[in-house]
Design a protein around this motif. Sequence first.
Motif, PDB file in Angstrom:
ATOM      1  N   GLY A   1       0.850  -1.180   0.000  1.00 20.37           N
ATOM      2  CA  GLY A   1       0.000   0.000   0.000  1.00 20.37           C
ATOM      3  C   GLY A   1       0.884   1.227   0.000  1.00 20.37           C
ATOM      4  N   VAL A   2       0.604   2.173  -0.885  1.00 21.42           N
ATOM      5  CA  VAL A   2       1.419   3.383  -1.001  1.00 21.42           C
ATOM      6  C   VAL A   2       0.518   4.603  -0.829  1.00 21.42           C
ATOM      7  N   LYS A   3       0.856   5.424   0.140  1.00 25.81           N
ATOM      8  CA  LYS A   3       0.161   6.698   0.366  1.00 25.81           C
ATOM      9  C   LYS A   3       1.065   7.793  -0.166  1.00 25.81           C
ATOM     10  N   LEU A   4       0.571   8.583  -1.078  1.00 20.95           N
ATOM     11  CA  LEU A   4       1.367   9.684  -1.602  1.00 20.95           C
ATOM     12  C   LEU A   4       1.432  10.803  -0.572  1.00 20.95           C
ATOM     13  N   ALA A   5       2.621  11.375  -0.422  1.00 22.11           N
ATOM     14  CA  ALA A   5       2.850  12.382   0.613  1.00 22.11           C
ATOM     15  C   ALA A   5       2.238  13.728   0.238  1.00 22.11           C
ATOM     16  N   THR A   6       2.410  14.115  -0.987  1.00 16.75           N
ATOM     17  CA  THR A   6       1.966  15.441  -1.404  1.00 16.75           C
ATOM     18  C   THR A   6       1.197  15.333  -2.703  1.00 16.75           C
ATOM     19  N   LYS A   7      -0.089  15.119  -2.603  1.00 16.10           N
ATOM     20  CA  LYS A   7      -0.912  14.959  -3.799  1.00 16.10           C
ATOM     21  C   LYS A   7      -0.889  16.190  -4.689  1.00 16.10           C
ATOM     22  N   GLY A   8      -0.812  17.359  -4.088  1.00 17.82           N
ATOM     23  CA  GLY A   8      -0.834  18.598  -4.867  1.00 17.82           C
ATOM     24  C   GLY A   8       0.431  18.823  -5.662  1.00 17.82           C
TER      25      GLY A   8
ATOM     26  N   PHE B   1       3.551   9.571 -10.779  1.00 20.85           N
ATOM     27  CA  PHE B   1       3.797   8.402  -9.940  1.00 20.85           C
ATOM     28  C   PHE B   1       3.554   7.116 -10.729  1.00 20.85           C
ATOM     29  N   GLU B   2       2.414   7.048 -11.430  1.00 23.25           N
ATOM     30  CA  GLU B   2       2.069   5.842 -12.180  1.00 23.25           C
ATOM     31  C   GLU B   2       3.107   5.542 -13.263  1.00 23.25           C
TER      32      GLU B   2
ATOM     33  N   LEU C   1      -9.281   3.423  -3.461  1.00 22.63           N
ATOM     34  CA  LEU C   1      -9.907   4.334  -2.514  1.00 22.63           C
ATOM     35  C   LEU C   1      -9.749   3.727  -1.131  1.00 22.63           C
ATOM     36  N   GLY C   2      -9.305   4.503  -0.177  1.00 25.05           N
ATOM     37  CA  GLY C   2      -9.136   3.992   1.175  1.00 25.05           C
ATOM     38  C   GLY C   2      -7.923   4.593   1.848  1.00 25.05           C
ATOM     39  N   MET C   3      -7.313   3.820   2.737  1.00 24.29           N
ATOM     40  CA  MET C   3      -6.185   4.294   3.516  1.00 24.29           C
ATOM     41  C   MET C   3      -4.985   4.654   2.633  1.00 24.29           C
ATOM     42  N   TYR C   4      -4.799   3.905   1.542  1.00 28.49           N
ATOM     43  CA  TYR C   4      -3.674   4.154   0.641  1.00 28.49           C
ATOM     44  C   TYR C   4      -4.192   4.626  -0.703  1.00 28.49           C
ATOM     45  N   ASP C   5      -3.322   5.281  -1.437  1.00 28.79           N
ATOM     46  CA  ASP C   5      -3.690   5.766  -2.765  1.00 28.79           C
ATOM     47  C   ASP C   5      -3.491   4.695  -3.831  1.00 28.79           C
ATOM     48  N   TYR C   6      -2.494   3.840  -3.613  1.00 34.06           N
ATOM     49  CA  TYR C   6      -2.161   2.804  -4.580  1.00 34.06           C
ATOM     50  C   TYR C   6      -1.904   1.485  -3.875  1.00 34.06           C
ATOM     51  N   ARG C   7      -2.175   0.415  -4.592  1.00 33.84           N
ATOM     52  CA  ARG C   7      -1.849  -0.935  -4.136  1.00 33.84           C
ATOM     53  C   ARG C   7      -1.017  -1.564  -5.243  1.00 33.84           C
TER      54      ARG C   7
ATOM     55  N   MET D   1      10.746   3.686  -2.654  1.00 35.94           N
ATOM     56  CA  MET D   1      10.811   4.856  -1.771  1.00 35.94           C
ATOM     57  C   MET D   1      11.438   6.078  -2.435  1.00 35.94           C
ATOM     58  N   THR D   2      12.069   5.895  -3.589  1.00 39.01           N
ATOM     59  CA  THR D   2      12.661   7.028  -4.307  1.00 39.01           C
ATOM     60  C   THR D   2      11.721   7.605  -5.367  1.00 39.01           C
ATOM     61  N   LEU D   3      10.536   7.019  -5.513  1.00 41.48           N
ATOM     62  CA  LEU D   3       9.582   7.507  -6.501  1.00 41.48           C
ATOM     63  C   LEU D   3       9.006   8.852  -6.077  1.00 41.48           C
ATOM     64  N   PRO D   4       8.570   9.649  -7.055  1.00 45.33           N
ATOM     65  CA  PRO D   4       8.021  10.961  -6.727  1.00 45.33           C
ATOM     66  C   PRO D   4       6.746  10.857  -5.891  1.00 45.33           C
ATOM     67  N   GLY D   5       6.749  11.556  -4.752  1.00 51.45           N
ATOM     68  CA  GLY D   5       5.555  11.675  -3.934  1.00 51.45           C
ATOM     69  C   GLY D   5       5.287  10.561  -2.947  1.00 51.45           C
ATOM     70  N   VAL D   6       6.132   9.527  -2.875  1.00 49.86           N
ATOM     71  CA  VAL D   6       5.857   8.417  -1.970  1.00 49.86           C
ATOM     72  C   VAL D   6       5.969   8.888  -0.530  1.00 49.86           C
ATOM     73  N   GLY D   7       4.924   8.609   0.248  1.00 57.54           N
ATOM     74  CA  GLY D   7       4.908   8.934   1.667  1.00 57.54           C
ATOM     75  C   GLY D   7       4.978   7.659   2.478  1.00 57.54           C
ATOM     76  N   ASN D   8       3.849   7.238   3.013  1.00 62.27           N
ATOM     77  CA  ASN D   8       3.787   6.016   3.818  1.00 62.27           C
ATOM     78  C   ASN D   8       3.562   4.793   2.932  1.00 62.27           C
ATOM     79  N   VAL D   9       4.147   3.675   3.384  1.00 59.94           N
ATOM     80  CA  VAL D   9       3.909   2.399   2.711  1.00 59.94           C
ATOM     81  C   VAL D   9       3.593   1.343   3.756  1.00 59.94           C
TER      82      VAL D   9
END
Length: 152
Positions: free
Chosen positions: A71-78, A85-86, A102-108, A128-136
Amino acid sequence: MIDLDDTDRAILRVMQGSATLKASEIGRRVGLSQPAAWRRIKRLNEAGVLKPRHLDLDLEKLGFGVTVFLGVKLATKGRVSLEDFERAVTAIPEVQTVQHVLGMYDYRLRIVARDLPDFERILRRRIMTLPGVGNVEANVLLSEEHLPGPLG
């Protein structure tokens, strides 16, 4: 959406078990002649019910013994576009699927690795080096069972 009758559903169930069967064998299993089965399969294909076929590899036999759902949550969607990212994540060969959810993470992501140290390397150096990656959050696949789906 296409209207399916009982025969169409029977054909799809047979094809789910083995997509390489010839129309004559499919027809025999569902009680149709080869031409009738072929026409129905063609109609299902033209309607988009049958997706393009792909080869299903045994990844474990190829040396990829670990599958991880990440599960990947993007840190800064804006600041980072979803497309950026994709585009970046689909360039990683070990990433098999990318699902925007849709849910806790932006991507699976479904990721394959040779072993856990290999997954850690992929996570640290590539994901972890991808653009915008926050929590995983990683979930290691223990077993998998393929089910026939809702054709009842």
